[in-house]
Design a protein around this motif. Structure first.
Motif, PDB file in Angstrom:
ATOM      1  N   GLN A 125       0.813  -1.217   0.000  1.00 52.55           N
ATOM      2  CA  GLN A 125       0.000   0.000   0.000  1.00 52.55           C
ATOM      3  C   GLN A 125       0.852   1.275   0.000  1.00 52.55           C
ATOM      4  N   ALA A 130       4.073   0.163  -2.261  1.00 52.17           N
ATOM      5  CA  ALA A 130       3.219  -0.360  -3.329  1.00 52.17           C
ATOM      6  C   ALA A 130       3.842  -1.611  -3.949  1.00 52.17           C
ATOM      7  N   THR A 136      -1.297  -3.904  -4.890  1.00 48.76           N
ATOM      8  CA  THR A 136      -1.934  -2.684  -4.425  1.00 48.76           C
ATOM      9  C   THR A 136      -3.431  -2.924  -4.228  1.00 48.76           C
TER      10      THR A 136
END
Length: 332
Positions: A125, A130, A136
């Motif tokens: 995240q 990411a 994601t």
């Protein structure tokens, strides 16, 4: 799975008024629930966080650093660490979670001046992490590993909170820890909190992942809808989710917890939020401070005042929790 519960007015109350919300029970633990979480916590305690810091200057009167550190599965996650204001010796360390999607910068509203703070970013995240250890949110984060109790992303994210606590204490010293988390971070915090006695209290804000028996019947606009659709197509996944119900975990909490629940919320349906709060049983040594708010996950008139009161209440809760922990240490 029983029939879907509609939300005819579109307000996110799903027909539940406050008395009904206060009566939503937590889900009973499956066989082996506590043992599995205790084993994960024991394994996490053996991991050297090995935090590496990059100075970022000053923020809110604090020294701020970008930190990468070791988390579950040998990955190196990134987050932010900040000292207490003015470099004073910290009285407590705040592990500060975030909502689904990550965070892009620290936010000190709920952090006392005399606290050091670590802002972990969940695997997969935010711009910091990411794709690290999970896809994601746009690519299906909340479903990652849902075929396996040991691999499901919610468990890995909860374990990572313990590693964040270890990184914080490596940087700030062996101080007591307090957890703050909202939405995704509230649910993940509820899963992690019972198994790590370094945490002396928590604030959980509109916590997610509570009461899957109801959650899977409530259409929503948050990550829960993706889970609901998946379980509808793959019913065996329901058995995995039994080990990641925030209301179940909350029945094992033994410290004071402030829970902020919304009466209406289209992203995290209120029955799941209240199930987490209702699970906190003072008979076990826990202590519930419940703050009922009108809405979650939306703007509304009066929101700024609600937030200001909530920020101040978290500060006051931290003070009370630390006083209680100090008294218990002196009189075990």
């Amino acid at each position: 799975m029983n029939g879907v519960i509609a939300d005819p007015a579109g307000e996110g109350d799903y027909g539940f008024e406050l008395p009904a919300l206060r009566a939503v029970p937590p889900v009973a633990p499956p066989v082996g629930f506590a043992e599995r979480w205790e084993a994960w916590a024991a394994a996490a305690a053996e991991v050297d966080p090995d935090p590496r810091m990059t100075p970022l200057g000053r923020a809110d009167g604090r020294s701020l650093f970008l930190v990468d550190h070791t988390v579950a599965d040998g990955l190196r996650a990134r987050g932010w660490f900040a000292t207490a204001v003015g470099g004073m010796p910290p009285r407590v360390g705040i592990v500060h979670g975030h909502g689904y999607g990550g965070r892009e910068a620290p936010d000190f509203d709920r952090v006392p001046d005399d606290a050091a703070v670590f802002f972990p970013v969940a695997r997969g995240q935010g711009s910091l992490n990411a794709g690290l250890g999970a896809p994601t949110p746009a690519d299906g984060h909340v479903l990652h590993g849902i075929h396996s109790i040991d691999e499901y992303v919610l468990g890995r994210c909860a374990v990572d909170l313990w590693h964040a606590g270890s990184a914080l204490r490596a940087l700030a010293g062996p101080i007591p820890l307090y957890y703050v988390g909202e939405s995704f971070g509230g649910g993940i915090g509820a899963l992690a909190l019972p198994w790590d006695d370094r945490f002396v209290g928590a604030t959980l804000i509109v916590p997610s992942f509570g009461q899957y028996d109801l959650r899977l019947r409530l259409p929503c606009e948050g990550s829960g809808e993706r889970v609901r659709a998946h379980v509808g197509a793959h019913p065996a996944s329901r058995e995995v989710l039994r080990f990641f119900d925030a209301s179940t975990a909350a029945t094992f909490v033994r410290v004071p917890v402030r829970v902020e629940c919304a009466l209406r919320d289209r992203h995290v349906p209120p029955p799941g939020q209240f199930a987490v709060a209702n699970a906190i049983d003072e008979a076990t040594g826990a202590e519930l401070e419940l703050d009922v708010q009108p809405y979650g996950h939306r703007e509304y008139r009066g929101l700024d005042a609600v937030r200001s009161r909530a920020f101040a209440a978290t500060h006051a809760h931290i003070d009370r929790v630390l006083s209680r922990a100090s008294a218990e240490k002196e009189n075990p």
